[in-house]
Design an enzyme around this catalytic site. Structure first.
Site, short mmCIF file in Angstrom:
data_model
loop_
_atom_site.label_atom_id
_atom_site.label_comp_id
_atom_site.label_asym_id
_atom_site.label_seq_id
_atom_site.Cartn_x
_atom_site.Cartn_y
_atom_site.Cartn_z
N ASP A 136 -13.37 -26.05 67.82
CA ASP A 136 -12.05 -26.17 67.21
C ASP A 136 -11.08 -25.37 68.07
O ASP A 136 -11.50 -24.53 68.88
CB ASP A 136 -12.06 -25.64 65.77
CG ASP A 136 -10.96 -26.27 64.93
OD1 ASP A 136 -11.24 -27.25 64.20
OD2 ASP A 136 -9.80 -25.81 65.01
N ARG A 163 4.51 -22.77 57.36
CA ARG A 163 3.28 -22.26 57.98
C ARG A 163 3.51 -21.02 58.84
O ARG A 163 2.58 -20.27 59.09
CB ARG A 163 2.62 -23.36 58.81
CG ARG A 163 2.04 -24.48 57.96
CD ARG A 163 1.15 -25.38 58.75
NE ARG A 163 0.56 -26.42 57.92
CZ ARG A 163 -0.33 -27.31 58.34
NH1 ARG A 163 -0.72 -27.28 59.61
NH2 ARG A 163 -0.81 -28.22 57.54
#
Length: 280
Positions: free
Chosen positions: A151, A45
């Site tokens: 978020d 990632r």
């Protein structure tokens, strides 16, 4: 020897010490707890960030993180999981339309304030909005319904605010709902769909870190926090759930993920339906 061979095959040098420092930084910044076996995930990632920054090792990236405050947001964005779908765990939305709305109408309680915590690219809050507008016999257009959708990842919030999705993202939605609540793109926007402005107007998208003060400035009737708690350790789960109970009105509801059980870490909730909990 095997570990050294694997390191040589990697594009960037990445040691166990690098991994331990990165997951501690993620825990300190976002409360997200990573297991030992997530080392390869962290590598995959973050490699794009190293390429973008023209760094040669994760040790270099750690130094960059520590000396460039603005990089922390990019780091968190890269490390968070954003699996989402419209009407995921359909029973929650069926409950809103078929049971919750009639009960609110019968009680003369039209105000509904919702928090979608961990909303990712917006499928969840838009699904909530549709469910609260879609009862065949109850017209809620004049009801004071508001949804806070939050978020920790600023990139997914930008997508959510636009309300624009590839057509395959909405293929699984009932055809009648697609026609009523989505606009199909034409010309250069062919292959895309946009949620109707009526739904967008119901939702306030915010960047919120669940392990920091929330500043919601309102009490809530409903909280959706689904498949989020699994990323936190039990003490952090308890703190977040206790805070959510404090923000709910008496009898307010918490909707959890299918693998989550708030009653295991706090006594502030009771189970009333399939992964639906009521504040005690």
């Amino acid at each position: 020897m095997l570990a050294k061979a694997q390191d040589k095959q990697r594009e960037f040098a990445f040691s166990r010490g690098d991994f331990d420092r990165l997951r501690q930084m993620l825990y300190d910044a976002a409360g997200i707890s990573l297991a030992d076996y997530k080392m390869d995930m962290v590598y995959s990632r973050l490699t794009r960030r190293l390429r973008d920054l023209k760094l040669s090792s994760f040790a270099d990236y750690l130094r960059h993180l520590e000396t460039h405050q603005g990089e922390l947001g990019n780091f968190i964005n890269a490390m968070t999981t954003n699996l989402t779908a419209f009407f995921r765990e359909q029973h929650h939305f069926d409950y809103l339309t078929n049971e919750y709305l009639p009960a609110r109408q019968a009680a003369g309680q039209q105000q509904i304030r919702v928090w979608s915590a961990g909303c990712s690219t917006g499928a969840e809050p838009y699904s909530i909005a549709i469910a609260l507008r879609n009862h065949p016999d109850i017209d809620t257009r004049q009801w004071p319904i508001s949804i806070i959708a939050s978020d920790i990842d600023s990139n997914v919030l930008n997508v959510a605010r636009t309300g624009v999705y590839d057509l395959p993202r909405i293929d699984d939605i009932d055809e009648a709902l697609r026609k009523r609540w989505f606009l199909r793109g034409k010309g250069e926007n062919a292959g895309m769909a946009r949620v109707k402005p009526e739904l967008q107007a119901m939702i306030d998208f915010r960047l919120i870190n669940l392990t920091r003060p929330w500043q919601l400035n309102t009490r809530l009737e409903l909280i959706f926090c689904r498949n989020v708690m699994i990323y936190f350790d039990p003490p952090t789960q308890c703190r977040i759930l206790e805070g959510m109970a404090d923000h709910l009105v008496e009898g307010g509801l918490l909707f959890a993920g299918h693998s989550e059980s708030p009653t295991r870490v706090t006594d502030r909730f009771e189970l009333i339906g399939k992964t639906i909990y009521r504040k005690r």
